[in-house]
Design an enzyme around this catalytic site. Structure first.
Site, short mmCIF file in Angstrom:
data_model
loop_
_atom_site.label_atom_id
_atom_site.label_comp_id
_atom_site.label_asym_id
_atom_site.label_seq_id
_atom_site.Cartn_x
_atom_site.Cartn_y
_atom_site.Cartn_z
N GLY A 116 10.76 63.08 36.66
CA GLY A 116 11.05 62.25 39.02
C GLY A 116 11.24 61.20 37.98
O GLY A 116 11.83 60.69 37.37
N ASN B 63 14.31 53.16 42.01
CA ASN B 63 15.25 52.24 40.61
C ASN B 63 14.79 52.92 39.58
O ASN B 63 14.48 52.34 38.53
CB ASN B 63 13.53 51.34 40.85
CG ASN B 63 13.76 49.95 42.04
OD1 ASN B 63 14.82 49.92 42.17
ND2 ASN B 63 11.99 50.49 42.46
N ASP C 30 3.67 50.17 47.93
CA ASP C 30 4.43 51.61 48.45
C ASP C 30 2.67 52.14 47.70
O ASP C 30 3.18 53.34 47.59
CB ASP C 30 5.53 51.68 47.13
CG ASP C 30 6.39 53.05 48.11
OD1 ASP C 30 5.33 53.49 49.28
OD2 ASP C 30 7.59 53.23 47.35
N LYS D 235 10.16 55.26 31.66
CA LYS D 235 11.14 54.55 32.09
C LYS D 235 12.79 53.98 32.17
O LYS D 235 12.35 53.04 32.02
CB LYS D 235 10.23 53.96 33.66
CG LYS D 235 11.12 53.85 35.13
CD LYS D 235 9.44 53.42 36.38
CE LYS D 235 10.69 53.30 37.63
NZ LYS D 235 9.87 52.76 38.84
#
Lengths: 245, 333
Positions: free
Chosen positions: B34, B38, B146, B54
């Site tokens: 995904g 950022n 978030d 990430k």
């Protein structure tokens, strides 16, 4: 140079300047005065032409800020994101300069091993929360912007909501260009709250040329006038921030 | 400026080997999981099996997420909050530097798909789990920020909800770092963007609304009115409307308060829904705090707890008595 206060210009436009000085030069002038210039290009269904795009990127690059092209619907999210990002970028610049003094030239935060970087980041975060911020908002009100102005207003209210959640002080000032008589017209003098924008925006008339360069120059002078007035009130605040650095 | 260049260097194809500059660990990219504002998250193969990696050209955001994950690791019993951090490093490629961090790969289905597959009855149960995790997070001085279905996955079996993206996680009392409009109380005109527990609880109520409106909806009149109407139009939500509206208004100051009341709604016998008025004094059946306010239901909870406490006391007393009797008995012999 760093006074414990961040100064930004936020330019919201939808195209190319067509009168007066080169806005990219004016942005460079701003940078020399320690003021960051960020630009948001607003599109609707149409796309911004190549020339406008180049100018938008050029202004931000020479103004040491960030540029972003968005559709009108995404404006709120973008305005607050760009402002925050630019703020962090400036703070990181300041922290990097301090690091260079301690660690020698060409060392920045990115050159530290990841473990150390985390500690520096905490300082950057802390400063982002507590630093005083002055944002001068410069809104393009040329004819093509007419339909986008209600969205711009929403986005600015949203910006003040985001920034006012911080511990640090915020001051906003709003200018529109072209003005009724001059290149630029002051809509709102330095204020911590943008709520009063609502009534002003509904009365705003659009039309005419796009004198982005002269507008930027005029906006810069407003930064220079104000501190003399305000420093009387807030002088002790500033020294506090210097200590905390 | 940054955003134009952000996406490209982080897009790597499966099979690419990522080698860390500082720690020297190698990871082979398997596939993309995904991407967000950022950076991009990949499934990768490390020395000890599958991991999530990430990466972002924005080293700052990577560093600040790593800080959050590190602080989770320091706190006991918070392992369920986010994935655990395995490695942080930089990858030098084509003269540019990409920061990345490596975490546990949590295998699961995203929140909304899970409910779609397994049925709506799972929604409140997962929300209860989420509220528990949030209470833990808040107690440790953080606010998730978030919170949205995209940042929640359900692992298992047994099904367990997990938060996967800590990019918006903010120290309590500061300004929320990252948010998504639909789940943000500021967008709806229902509160500030200060990081406080009630900010997350608003988002929880919006996630509940989201399960009934998978496509979400736009702000029209905004405010509580629009959201209340949205709740009332869906029968699967009306059951929880009191709890949800309180969360939307910011009336819960802790996740546990909201959890207790949601749980009360769930365990309430169906036929009692309307018939039992609040005038009836508290009886033995502990399930009907239909109309009661939070302090009442907490009292209730304490009562059942007290009763249980007495039971324990007698059992222990009997046990000790028996042991003592046995002791005397052996002494006598």
């Amino acid at each position: 140079m760093y006074t414990g206060k961040l100064r930004q210009v936020l330019l919201i436009t939808d195209g190319c300047s067509n009168q007066g000085e080169d806005p990219i030069a004016m942005a460079a002038l701003a940078k020399e005065q320690g003021i960051t210039v960020n630009v948001i290009g607003v599109m609707e269904h149409d796309v911004i032409d190549e020339k406008g795009m180049t100018e938008i990127e050029g202004i931000a690059a020479s103004g040491g800020g960030i540029s972003q092209i968005v559709y009108a619907e995404a404006l709120s999210q973008t305005v607050q994101m760009v402002t925050r990002k630019a703020m962090n970028q400036t703070i990181q610049g300041v922290v990097n300069r301090e690091l260079q003094q301690i660690l020698g030239r060409s060392k920045t935060m990115e050159d530290l091993p990841p473990e150390k970087r985390g500690e520096v980041m905490e300082i950057v975060d802390e400063l982002g929360e507590t630093v005083d911020l002055e944002v001068l908002i410069l809104v393009d009100t040329s004819a093509s912007m007419k339909t986008k102005l209600p969205t711009v207003k929403e986005a600015l209210l949203d910006l003040s909501l985001s920034l006012n959640a911080r511990t640090g002080e915020n001051l906003f000032s709003v200018y529109a260009f072209p003005g009724k008589r001059a290149d630029v017209e002051k809509l709102l003098d330095w204020t911590p709250n943008l709520q009063s924008l609502t009534s002003i925006f509904s009365k705003l008339s659009t039309g005419g040329i796009t004198p982005t360069g002269p507008a930027l120059r005029a906006a810069l002078s407003s930064f220079n006038q104000k501190p003399s007035l305000r420093s009387l009130l807030a002088s002790d605040d500033e020294s506090y921030f210097e200590e905390s650095m | 400026m940054m955003n134009h260049t952000l996406k490209n260097p982080c897009k790597v194809s499966p099979g690419t080997i990522i080698k860390g500059k500082w720690h020297g660990n190698q990871y082979t990219i398997i596939k993309e999981l995904g991407f967000g504002a950022n950076g991009v998250v990949y499934l990768a193969k490390g020395r000890n099996g599958q991991v999530a990696l990430k990466m972002s050209t924005n080293g700052m955001s990577i560093t600040s997420e790593v800080n959050v994950l590190k602080s989770f690791a320091k706190v006991q019993g918070t392992s369920t909050l986010g994935p655990s951090l395995l490695d942080v490093d930089d990858w030098e490629v084509n003269r540019s530097k990409i920061s990345f961090y490596v975490m546990d790969y949590l295998q699961g289905i995203d929140f909304l798909s899970f409910i779609e597959q397994k049925g709506k009855s799972w929604m409140p149960i997962l929300i209860l789990q989420l509220l528990n995790d949030l209470a833990n997070l808040h107690d440790n001085g953080w606010v998730f920020g978030d919170l949205k279905p995209e940042n929640l996955i359900v692992t298992g079996p047994p099904p367990k909800i997990r938060c996967i993206d800590v990019g918006g996680t903010t120290v309590r009392g500061r300004a929320i770092k990252e948010f998504t409009e639909f789940y943000d109380r500021g967008y709806w005109g229902l509160g500030s963007r200060k990081a406080e527990p009630s900010y997350d609880l608003f988002a929880v109520a919006m996630i509940m609304i989201n399960t009934a409106y998978p496509k979400r909806f736009k702000k029209t009149i905004g405010g509580l009115k629009q959201l209340t109407e949205a709740i009332c139009q869906k029968p699967e939500l009306t059951k929880f409307n009191k709890v949800m509206i309180k969360a939307l208004q910011g009336h819960y100051s802790t996740a546990i308060q909201m959890r207790t009341e949601l749980l009360a709604k769930l365990t309430q016998p169906k036929q009692d829904d309307r018939k039992q008025p609040s005038a009836v004094p508290i009886t033995k059946k502990s399930n009907k705090s239909v109309k009661s306010s939070p302090p009442l239901s907490r009292q209730h909870y304490r009562k059942t707890k007290k009763r249980k406490g007495w039971m324990d006391f007698f059992v222990i007393l009997a046990l000790l008595g028996a042991l003592y009797g046995f002791y005397i008995f052996t002494k006598l012999l």
